[in-house]
Enzyme design. Structure first.
Site, PDB file in Angstrom:
ATOM      1  N   ASN A  92       0.872  -1.172   0.000  1.00  9.25           N
ATOM      2  CA  ASN A  92       0.000   0.000   0.000  1.00  9.25           C
ATOM      3  C   ASN A  92       0.907   1.220   0.000  1.00  9.25           C
ATOM      4  OD1 ASN A  92      -2.351  -1.570   0.216  1.00  9.25           O
ATOM      5  ND2 ASN A  92      -2.106  -1.696   2.431  1.00  9.25           N
ATOM      6  N   HIS A 105       6.601  -1.492   3.382  1.00  7.77           N
ATOM      7  CA  HIS A 105       6.364  -2.853   3.850  1.00  7.77           C
ATOM      8  C   HIS A 105       5.472  -3.600   2.875  1.00  7.77           C
ATOM      9  CE1 HIS A 105       3.116  -0.397   5.623  1.00  7.77           C
ATOM     10  NE2 HIS A 105       2.356  -1.493   5.656  1.00  7.77           N
ATOM     11  N   HIS A 107       2.777  -6.770   2.562  1.00  3.38           N
ATOM     12  CA  HIS A 107       1.874  -7.690   3.246  1.00  3.38           C
ATOM     13  C   HIS A 107       1.905  -9.010   2.489  1.00  3.38           C
ATOM     14  CE1 HIS A 107      -0.436  -4.540   5.544  1.00  3.38           C
ATOM     15  NE2 HIS A 107       0.064  -3.789   4.580  1.00  3.38           N
TER      16      HIS A 107
END
Length: 119
Positions: A92, A105, A107
């Site tokens: 995101n 990051h 996911h």
């Protein structure tokens, strides 16, 4: 400065060991830990140890480090045994896309059917 730990960053605090996390993998350049609000039976975050606010800035500044994050996402999927049935890797980028922690990051999500398009 880009790449340097940020005092107000949740993920930088996890990397430093100041905030606990359930770490599932760690390399010289990355840390992978379980999401505290899982959206699938397997939901692990893979982060670079260097601080970049999002995936785009990470890829622009350090493409090898971005590749490390992706490689570790695949390793997590294999260790979590979700690689054979399929899994999703999501970055995101920006608040409008749902990013809430501004440290790049990935996911890693799996263990259930993942519909398309996502929410």
């Amino acid at each position: 400065m880009a790449g340097e730990p940020q005092a107000d960053c949740l993920f930088c605090k996890i990397i430093a060991g100041n905030i606990p996390a359930t770490i599932v993998r760690e390399t010289e350049t990355t840390v992978a830990f379980r999401d505290i609000n899982p959206q699938a039976p397997t939901h692990v975050l893979v982060i670079p140890k260097a601080h970049y606010p999002d995936a785009a800035s990470l890829a622009a500044a350090e493409p090898q480090l971005a590749a490390d994050v992706l490689r570790e996402a695949g390793q997590v999927a294999a260790e979590e045994k979700i690689d054979e049935h399929g899994y999703r890797v999501v970055f995101n980028t920006g608040a409008g896309a749902g990013q809430t922690v501004f440290h790049a990051h990935a996911h890693v999500l799996g263990g259930r059917g993942l519909q398309w398009p996502p929410g």
